[in-house]
Design a protein around this motif. Structure first.
Motif, PDB file in Angstrom:
ATOM      1  N   GLY A  15       3.473  10.994  -0.558  1.00  0.00           N
ATOM      2  CA  GLY A  15       4.718  10.623   0.109  1.00  0.00           C
ATOM      3  C   GLY A  15       5.478   9.535  -0.616  1.00  0.00           C
ATOM      4  N   ALA A  50       5.442   4.920   9.802  1.00  0.00           N
ATOM      5  CA  ALA A  50       5.205   6.368   9.814  1.00  0.00           C
ATOM      6  C   ALA A  50       4.192   6.734   8.739  1.00  0.00           C
ATOM      7  CB  ALA A  50       6.513   7.124   9.603  1.00  0.00           C
ATOM      8  N   SER A  51       3.092   5.996   8.693  1.00  0.00           N
ATOM      9  CA  SER A  51       2.069   6.299   7.706  1.00  0.00           C
ATOM     10  C   SER A  51       0.750   6.532   8.420  1.00  0.00           C
ATOM     11  CB  SER A  51       1.936   5.175   6.697  1.00  0.00           C
ATOM     12  OG  SER A  51       2.204   3.946   7.263  1.00  0.00           O
ATOM     13  N   THR A  86      -0.864   9.126   3.656  1.00  0.00           N
ATOM     14  CA  THR A  86       0.487   9.657   3.549  1.00  0.00           C
ATOM     15  C   THR A  86       1.485   8.626   4.070  1.00  0.00           C
ATOM     16  OG1 THR A  86      -0.336  11.899   3.836  1.00  0.00           O
ATOM     17  CG2 THR A  86       2.010  11.563   4.228  1.00  0.00           C
ATOM     18  N   ASP A  88       5.241   8.516   5.135  1.00  0.00           N
ATOM     19  CA  ASP A  88       6.401   9.349   5.455  1.00  0.00           C
ATOM     20  C   ASP A  88       7.711   8.634   5.159  1.00  0.00           C
ATOM     21  OD1 ASP A  88       4.981  11.603   6.191  1.00  0.00           O
ATOM     22  OD2 ASP A  88       4.981  11.121   8.327  1.00  0.00           O
ATOM     23  N   ARG A  89       8.763   9.445   5.082  1.00  0.00           N
ATOM     24  CA  ARG A  89      10.117   8.991   4.761  1.00  0.00           C
ATOM     25  C   ARG A  89      10.849   8.546   6.033  1.00  0.00           C
ATOM     26  NH1 ARG A  89      13.180  10.884   0.263  1.00  0.00           N
ATOM     27  NH2 ARG A  89      15.327  10.251   0.518  1.00  0.00           N
ATOM     28  N   THR A  91      13.661   8.658   8.686  1.00  0.00           N
ATOM     29  CA  THR A  91      14.409   9.829   9.166  1.00  0.00           C
ATOM     30  C   THR A  91      15.764   9.467   9.753  1.00  0.00           C
ATOM     31  OG1 THR A  91      13.403   9.665  11.363  1.00  0.00           O
ATOM     32  CG2 THR A  91      12.281  11.072   9.732  1.00  0.00           C
TER      33      THR A  91
END
Length: 188
Positions: A15, A50-51, A86, A88-89, A91
């Motif tokens: 990610g 968000a990981s 991971t 995450d990006r 949003t």
């Protein structure tokens, strides 16, 4: 890991990390903070709430926002062979579901509270339980919304508002009974 052990223990970073890929763990005390530094840190697009880590098929929620502040954070998890982390990006959205006038996906605006987002969604419906509302963060952690509690909303969060009949009503008698039991235990 012994000096004679020629196998490599690795973790995978995916990610929004500057150098994604597989990383060798130098020892059994390797922590997430150290591996993030070796991987060049997070990109500017990473959502630090968000990981998550996958270990033996189980998803483990991470408090990366706390880990980044201090490598001595109690949330700085020790890593083991095969872990997959991971990142995450961002949003730029917040999802609102349940008993509001207009459930849906809304733009994330930094600084707005959970009650602000509920207002954006037209407020509580007539069947809504005001004590049955929760903010679920992208990492899986959650925080209840209450009369005196208006938790911060993060990028990628979901606000869930339950129906009145889905929430167990507050019982003053149960509350007093529980409190009495606690006091009795303390006195003994």
């Amino acid at each position: 890991f012994s000096k004679n052990d020629i196998s490599h223990h690795t973790v995978t970073m995916n990610g929004e990390i500057n150098y994604p890929g597989e990383y060798v763990l130098p020892d059994r005390e390797s922590k997430l903070f150290d591996i993030i530094e070796r991987a060049g840190g997070l990109t500017e697009y990473a959502n630090d709430v968000a990981s998550y880590l996958v270990r033996d098929g189980e998803r483990i929620s991470l408090r990366l926002d706390k880990i980044q502040k201090s490598k001595r954070s109690k949330y700085n998890i020790s890593l083991i062979d095969g872990d997959i982390i991971t990142f995450d990006r961002k949003t730029a959205i917040v999802k609102i579901t349940g008993e509001v006038a207009t459930p849906g996906v809304y733009q994330f605006v930094k600084g707005l509270s959970s009650k602000d987002y509920i207002d954006l969604a037209g407020g509580f419906s007539k069947d809504a339980s005001r004590q049955g509302a929760t903010v679920v963060y992208p990492n899986g952690f959650s925080s209840k919304i209450g009369m005196f509690r208006d938790p911060k909303v993060m990028d990628g969060s979901e606000i869930i508002v339950l129906k009145k009949q889905e929430v167990k009503p507050f019982s003053f008698t149960e509350y007093v009974s529980s409190l009495t039991a606690v006091y009795a235990d303390l006195i003994q």
